[in-house]
Design a protein around this motif. Sequence first.
Motif, PDB file in Angstrom:
ATOM      1  N   ARG A 144       0.825  -1.210   0.000  1.00 59.50           N
ATOM      2  CA  ARG A 144       0.000   0.000   0.000  1.00 59.50           C
ATOM      3  C   ARG A 144       0.861   1.263   0.000  1.00 59.50           C
ATOM      4  NH1 ARG A 144      -3.458  -3.461   2.978  1.00 59.50           N
ATOM      5  NH2 ARG A 144      -2.547  -2.931   5.006  1.00 59.50           N
ATOM      6  N   TRP A 145       1.961   1.255   0.775  1.00 60.15           N
ATOM      7  CA  TRP A 145       2.864   2.397   0.750  1.00 60.15           C
ATOM      8  C   TRP A 145       3.519   2.561  -0.619  1.00 60.15           C
ATOM      9  CZ3 TRP A 145       2.905   6.196   4.073  1.00 60.15           C
ATOM     10  CH2 TRP A 145       2.481   5.979   5.388  1.00 60.15           C
ATOM     11  N   ARG A 205       0.990   4.054  -3.015  1.00 64.27           N
ATOM     12  CA  ARG A 205       0.849   5.494  -2.806  1.00 64.27           C
ATOM     13  C   ARG A 205       2.038   6.253  -3.407  1.00 64.27           C
ATOM     14  NH1 ARG A 205      -3.149   7.041   0.766  1.00 64.27           N
ATOM     15  NH2 ARG A 205      -4.031   5.414   2.103  1.00 64.27           N
ATOM     16  N   SER A 240       1.523   6.414  -7.095  1.00 68.45           N
ATOM     17  CA  SER A 240       0.502   7.402  -7.406  1.00 68.45           C
ATOM     18  C   SER A 240       1.026   8.822  -7.245  1.00 68.45           C
ATOM     19  CB  SER A 240      -0.721   7.186  -6.508  1.00 68.45           C
ATOM     20  OG  SER A 240      -1.720   8.146  -6.764  1.00 68.45           O
ATOM     21  N   HIS A 255      -2.466  10.394  -1.688  1.00 72.44           N
ATOM     22  CA  HIS A 255      -2.638   9.624  -2.915  1.00 72.44           C
ATOM     23  C   HIS A 255      -3.176   8.225  -2.639  1.00 72.44           C
ATOM     24  CE1 HIS A 255      -0.751  12.628  -5.528  1.00 72.44           C
ATOM     25  NE2 HIS A 255      -0.038  12.918  -4.456  1.00 72.44           N
ATOM     26  N   THR A 256      -3.759   7.650  -3.668  1.00 73.62           N
ATOM     27  CA  THR A 256      -4.427   6.361  -3.549  1.00 73.62           C
ATOM     28  C   THR A 256      -3.441   5.225  -3.320  1.00 73.62           C
ATOM     29  OG1 THR A 256      -5.865   4.785  -4.696  1.00 73.62           O
ATOM     30  CG2 THR A 256      -4.376   6.068  -6.054  1.00 73.62           C
ATOM     31  N   ASP A 257      -3.932   4.193  -2.615  1.00 69.74           N
ATOM     32  CA  ASP A 257      -3.105   3.001  -2.432  1.00 69.74           C
ATOM     33  C   ASP A 257      -3.571   1.859  -3.330  1.00 69.74           C
ATOM     34  OD1 ASP A 257      -5.435   2.222  -1.218  1.00 69.74           O
ATOM     35  OD2 ASP A 257      -4.571   1.843   0.749  1.00 69.74           O
TER      36      ASP A 257
END
Length: 251
Positions: free
Chosen positions: A42-43, A46, A49, A158-160
Amino acid sequence: MADRTPVALAADALSEGGSPLLTYYDEATGERVELTAPELGRWAARSASLLRDGCGLGPGSRVAVLLPPHWRTAAVLIGAWSVGMAVSFRPRATAGLPVLEPGGDRPYDAVFVTPERLDDWLEDVPEGVHRYLVGTGPGPLADVPVGWLDWSSEVLRHTDTPPDYTAVRPWDPASPDGTSYGAWRRLATEIAEQLDLRAGDRLLVDAAEHEQPLKWLLAPLAAGASVVICANLAPARRDARIAAEQPTRVL
């Protein structure tokens, strides 16, 4: 497979849940961060993104990552790789930081640096380059110079959602000197073999001794191993840290 890229290796690793994929420990502060594969993923998403949507960068963009081994460094690198960027790990070898790679004719499109190394960059990054400070401690940075942004604050905007990891091809340039993603994958596999890393291994790395991400990040990904990064690891504490983390390999 021979055509596997570091991006594909990362995608495979980040799809696995359960036990920690990356652990970061700072002997000086006692900070310990443990990330499972989905959490690191997830990081990294982001970060991808941020570069793609926030900076408008994409395949072939040049990114300088002057960061020590750290879980945030892993997120920045995997994020940049996943959108096909040409990444320079150590854009300088001596004092006096060149904005251009040797033989290059373009400045970097984005720069990631720690506050401790900011003086090397402060006067040398031209206008138009996206500049990020990446702290190695917990939380956001308290003091960020004009013209720079705090990565830990900006990335959360920002999106993950995972990027399309399949979009990066083995022959795409992985670094500004033209080294391909396929070549990086082969190097990572060779290093994993030299270290005798196997699936399920837990590699402990002294961050001060091994800044090259091929060793502390890509080789474990290639082997299916997890990694423990130890910052400020004093020789007198080495045995105690090994006993506490119980690695199967030490670097």
